[in-house]
Design an enzyme around this catalytic site. Structure first.
Site, PDB file in Angstrom:
ATOM      1  N   HIS A 138       0.875  -1.180   0.000  1.00 41.44           N
ATOM      2  CA  HIS A 138       0.000   0.000   0.000  1.00 41.44           C
ATOM      3  C   HIS A 138       0.914   1.232   0.000  1.00 41.44           C
ATOM      4  O   HIS A 138       2.011   1.189   0.574  1.00 41.44           O
ATOM      5  CB  HIS A 138      -0.840  -0.044   1.278  1.00 41.44           C
ATOM      6  N   ASP A 215       2.969  -4.603   8.027  1.00 37.51           N
ATOM      7  CA  ASP A 215       1.753  -3.806   7.894  1.00 37.51           C
ATOM      8  C   ASP A 215       0.588  -4.785   8.011  1.00 37.51           C
ATOM      9  O   ASP A 215       0.303  -5.544   7.086  1.00 37.51           O
ATOM     10  CB  ASP A 215       1.786  -3.107   6.526  1.00 37.51           C
ATOM     11  N   GLN A 218      -4.616  -5.300   6.937  1.00 33.57           N
ATOM     12  CA  GLN A 218      -5.614  -6.210   6.365  1.00 33.57           C
ATOM     13  C   GLN A 218      -5.538  -7.603   6.997  1.00 33.57           C
ATOM     14  O   GLN A 218      -6.222  -8.524   6.529  1.00 33.57           O
ATOM     15  CB  GLN A 218      -5.414  -6.324   4.840  1.00 33.57           C
ATOM     16  N   LYS A 241     -10.451  -0.549  10.431  1.00 26.74           N
ATOM     17  CA  LYS A 241     -10.620  -1.725   9.561  1.00 26.74           C
ATOM     18  C   LYS A 241     -10.917  -2.957  10.409  1.00 26.74           C
ATOM     19  O   LYS A 241     -11.140  -4.038   9.889  1.00 26.74           O
ATOM     20  CB  LYS A 241      -9.358  -1.958   8.736  1.00 26.74           C
ATOM     21  N   CYS A 379      -4.627   2.420  -3.732  1.00 25.13           N
ATOM     22  CA  CYS A 379      -3.355   2.915  -3.162  1.00 25.13           C
ATOM     23  C   CYS A 379      -2.224   1.926  -3.391  1.00 25.13           C
ATOM     24  O   CYS A 379      -1.338   1.768  -2.526  1.00 25.13           O
ATOM     25  CB  CYS A 379      -3.490   3.237  -1.679  1.00 25.13           C
TER      26      CYS A 379
HETATM   27  N1  PMP Z   1      -1.822  -0.711   4.610  1.00 19.28           N
HETATM   28  C1  PMP Z   1      -2.765  -1.452   4.026  1.00 19.28           C
HETATM   29  C2  PMP Z   1      -2.443  -2.838   3.552  1.00 19.28           C
HETATM   30  C3  PMP Z   1      -4.051  -0.916   3.875  1.00 19.28           C
HETATM   31  O1  PMP Z   1      -5.006  -1.653   3.296  1.00 19.28           O
HETATM   32  C4  PMP Z   1      -4.316   0.386   4.332  1.00 19.28           C
HETATM   33  C5  PMP Z   1      -5.682   1.011   4.155  1.00 19.28           C
HETATM   34  N2  PMP Z   1      -6.282   0.772   2.930  1.00 19.28           N
HETATM   35  C6  PMP Z   1      -3.292   1.091   4.951  1.00 19.28           C
HETATM   36  C7  PMP Z   1      -2.058   0.515   5.066  1.00 19.28           C
HETATM   37  C8  PMP Z   1      -3.512   2.460   5.488  1.00 19.28           C
HETATM   38  O2  PMP Z   1      -4.362   2.401   6.597  1.00 19.28           O
HETATM   39  P1  PMP Z   1      -4.891   3.728   7.298  1.00 19.28           P
HETATM   40  O3  PMP Z   1      -5.494   4.562   6.209  1.00 19.28           O
HETATM   41  O4  PMP Z   1      -5.914   3.241   8.265  1.00 19.28           O
HETATM   42  O5  PMP Z   1      -3.724   4.378   7.937  1.00 19.28           O
END
Ligand code: PMP
Length: 421
Positions: A138, A215, A218, A241, A379
């Site tokens: 991401h 990270d 997910q 999430k 993203c």
């Molecule tokens: N890493 C991953 C794998 C994500 O899916 C996301 C959110 N789509 C993020 C980071 C960023 O998370 P946040 O916007 O809650 O900081």
């Protein structure tokens, strides 16, 4: 509320769904509330829905507990400080961290990664050193490192991803070398659904004394994560999430790193003493928690974690696996549909494109039928470039989704494709 951990059968699911008020909402209803479509919420990768127990915690805080933590001598402040620190312990237990002070409250996954990039980075990463990420990250796990490299003369290296959406582990082993100062990778891909073999990867990195940041944005919503078993150096996730509030998340860090990392953001709460000559910073975890935090968010996150533990993390993982298999079979029969991300180990994420159509058009037509999916690059633009596509349609599931909702998605897809082609 669902309290017994048992397989998620249709009867159990019916009760679970009652815990989430929004799931009975109609979409595109008339002004008087008439008509409309049942909401089919398949955008859990972007954010998940909240059970009533979490909503109650937020309401209770503002009605009866509102005060600041770690500061006041009065009863309200003491009460909420105790609850906030209990929330930290709930997260510690959930991740099986060795100590509660290894749990840092942040704004979310992005903020957690920025903290490590800026704090660990400043101390340990010098000009010419390498930072390793993967091709399926991401943007939140690319940009903090890329910016750090631009500012400090370090070099960003990338582990390639194959056409199924799996990491090339041989390349990974090669890329982990003497210059590598940290390996930051996703536990589960938000776009492909790939579950990376992170335990094996961490072992590979540690054999070369390289710390690993995962990270987990997910991963945490979908099953058990044990940071000690994984031996992760850093682990990040977002409450929103994970069925909790927005604006709050977690950085887990091993004491051996956090205790020697310099403060990142500083200010109220991060100190022992301040003078214009010298400031002594607080011990863990407060040295990394500047300013008034998202207090009710922390409490809500703990309530969300308690909630999913009651349902059962293994039950959630097993049920979502069934959902994924069912949805994969159902969508595979749509003419021209290609699934992006066919790794052997997958979380319940289905990204796809349909020949001759644009993801946005499909997303719009699904929305008209009450089905919420995400369209676009999610993203992960480098990943889109690798697959040679502008974006995908992504259906991402949670344990409250049903097989009937998958049927609705399939029917709506047939309709959409017929209209577009
Ligand atoms: N890493 C991953 C794998 C994500 O899916 C996301 C959110 N789509 C993020 C980071 C960023 O998370 P946040 O916007 O809650 O900081």
């Amino acid at each position: 509320m669902q309290t017994v951990s048992k397989p998620i059968t249709p009867a159990v699911l019916e009760n679970i769904r009652k815990d989430f008020p929004i799931l009975s909402r109609k979409i595109h209803a008339g002004k008087n509330g008439s008509g409309g479509k049942d909401l089919v919420y398949l955008d859990n990768g972007a954010t998940s829905q909240k059970p009533q127990v979490v909503i109650d915690v937020l309401e209770h805080y503002y009605k009866f507990q509102n005060s600041n933590i770690h500061r006041g001598i009065h009863a309200l402040s003491q009460e909420i400080t105790t609850e906030y620190e209990l929330a930290r312990k709930t997260v510690q237990k959930h991740l099986n961290a060795a100590h509660d002070y290894e749990i840092i409250f942040t704004k979310g996954t992005t903020d957690s990664i920025c903290l490590v990039a800026n704090s660990f980075g400043k101390k340990y990463i010098k000009q010419g050193d390498e930072i390793l990420v993967t091709g399926m990250e991401h943007h939140s796990n690319i940009l903090p490192w890329q910016l750090f490299c631009e500012e400090h003369g370090a070099v960003l290296k990338v582990v390639p991803v194959n056409n199924q959406g799996e990491l090339d582990l041989e390349a990974c082993d090669r890329l982990l070398n003497k210059q590598t100062k940290i390996f930051a990778l996703t536990h589960v891909s938000n776009t492909l659904g790939t579950i990376n073999p992170v335990k094996e990867i961490i072992r590979m990195a540690h054999a070369k004394d390289i710390p690993v940041l995962l990270d987990g944005a997910q991963a945490v919503p979908h099953g058990k994560v044990d940071v000690q078993d994984l031996d992760a150096d850093f682990y990040c996730f977002s409450a929103h999430k994970t069925f909790g509030p927005t604006g709050v998340g977690i950085l887990y860090g091993k004491e051996k790193w956090l205790s020697v990392m310099p403060p990142y953001q500083v200010g109220g709460g991060t100190i022992k003493t301040v003078s214009f000559q010298k400031t002594i910073y607080a011990d863990l975890p407060l040295r990394f928690e500047a300013g008034t935090p998202h207090i009710e968010g922390g409490l809500g996150m703990a309530a969300a974690l308690d909630y999913i533990n009651k349902i059962g993390l293994d039950q959630i993982a097993a049920y979502e696996h069934d959902l994924l298999e069912y949805a994969t079979d159902k969508l595979s029969v749509i003419p021209g549909l290609r699934i992006i991300g066919t790794a052997k180990e997958k979380a319940a994420v289905l990204s796809f494109v349909v020949d001759g159509t644009h993801p946005m058009d499909i997303g719009t037509l699904l929305d008209q039928q009450g089905i919420a999916v995400r369209t676009g690059h999610h993203c992960t633009q480098p990943l889109m470039a690798q697959f040679g596509i502008p974006g995908t349609v992504r259906a991402s599931f949670a344990f409250y989704n049903t097989m009937e909702e998958v049927d609705k998605l399939e029917a709506a897809m047939h309709k959409a494709v017929k209209m577009l082609l």
